[in-house]
Design an enzyme around this catalytic site. Sequence first.
Site, PDB file in Angstrom:
ATOM      1  NE  ARG A  81       5.850  15.484  -7.982  1.00 58.95           N
ATOM      2  CZ  ARG A  81       6.319  16.555  -7.331  1.00 58.95           C
ATOM      3  NH1 ARG A  81       5.811  16.912  -6.156  1.00 58.95           N
ATOM      4  NH2 ARG A  81       7.285  17.290  -7.848  1.00 58.95           N
ATOM      5  CE1 TYR A 134      -9.453  -2.552   4.048  1.00 58.51           C
ATOM      6  CE2 TYR A 134      -7.856  -0.771   4.210  1.00 58.51           C
ATOM      7  CZ  TYR A 134      -8.290  -1.954   3.631  1.00 58.51           C
ATOM      8  OH  TYR A 134      -7.545  -2.518   2.632  1.00 58.51           O
ATOM      9  CG  ASP A 218     -13.114   5.317   5.923  1.00 58.20           C
ATOM     10  OD1 ASP A 218     -13.996   5.459   5.054  1.00 58.20           O
ATOM     11  OD2 ASP A 218     -12.212   4.463   5.844  1.00 58.20           O
ATOM     12  CE  LYS A 243     -13.233  -0.855  -0.532  1.00 57.21           C
ATOM     13  NZ  LYS A 243     -11.944  -0.153  -0.517  1.00 57.21           N
TER      14      LYS A 243
END
Length: 429
Positions: A81, A134, A218, A243
């Site tokens: 983690r 988005y 972004d 993507k």
Amino acid sequence: MSDQKRNYRKTKIGNHKLSPETQMMGYGYDPMLSEGALKPPIFMTSTFVFENAQAGKDFFELAYGKREAAKGEEPGLIYSRINNPDLEVLEDRLALWEDADKGLTFSSGMAAIATSLMAYLRPGDVIVYSAPIYGGTEYLIRNILPEYGIKSVEFESGWDELTLEPALEEAKKLGRVAVIYAETPANPTNGLIDLQRCGDAAKVLEKEQGYKPIVMVDNTFLGPVWQKPLQFGVDVVLYSLTKYVAGHSDVVAGAAVGAADVMGPIQGFRTILGTMCDPHTGWLIMRSLETLKLRMSASAISAEKIAKFLRDHPKVEKVNYLGFLEEGSQAHRIFSRQSTSAGSTFSFDIKGDEAAAFRVLDALQIIKLAVSLGGTESLMEHPFAMTHSDVPDDVKLRLGILEQTLRISVGVENTDDLIADLTQALDAI
């Protein structure tokens, strides 16, 4: 691993600077630490064994910021983690593309966005954000952040005049402007944001309010190959690695990249929230980085031909392709300054309504009817009813997301085959 790994962080041969696509083949990894394996193994382990108790103490002190790292000291492996060998190598390589200090990977693009925003927003703060963006990000800003006392003001991306300055003036009346958030090119209209303008505005606000807003962008549509926002005053570059970077439509992941001091709070929040990427996904993305520039280049070449076909088609009203920007326009100046390709995802408006758009989608034979973008296969979808369905209809219409709008992500198939598919699909109108 950490001490010897530095030997495999070569950025130059003599005075010759190596390109990122070359460094993707081995940067940050020492085969001799893994039985000579050419590629990094997948370290599917939750925890790591310390050499001794003092090492464990030292690792935790550094990981939790209880002391500064000594010269040449790197964080030791503790728990997946917090850190993992696969993610360390991946994050090093992602940072290379942006010429950044630090990269962080996350379990999804939205995990990267949400964790980064939470690291820098507090109750009473204001986020100024571009639109359209988005749909998931829009929902987070418009519907969830207000529940925590965080206000927002929108400014529009576009191909002509921008509305950043009026939005900032409005935001200053509401509270401390803590984040300027942009997505450029915008999803799905390809509207542009002047990144240098955002960076300069943050510096002005620092003098006015005593706090410099963090500029987040972004960069999923064009980055990291065709656009590098850190060069224009941006602090944090965000990605849906799902993507183009991963590029095979088989993983979900995200990333944030920036200077070490800026990324520190984000890394801290990631550790506590547990929004990190998993080792197997990280390994798959490392594989994809080796072909990133090849894939994005091939898709961009094909997209240009397809955009020209659609522009000339009698049943297409408008094509939002960056290669068609009018020379001398503000949008063209922005694009020419901060981007090196029009990319391969764009939207277009057919002559018709939602029913006509659906007929086109249902008639596709090669291009897949699916959301997402940046994969090896070509995809098409209907933003109004799908990816941006949770955005209020009046906002979508104002921003140019219409019922006749379709978004295409061009893959690496034969271009003539894709045009043949679009030809027969448009015949369905």
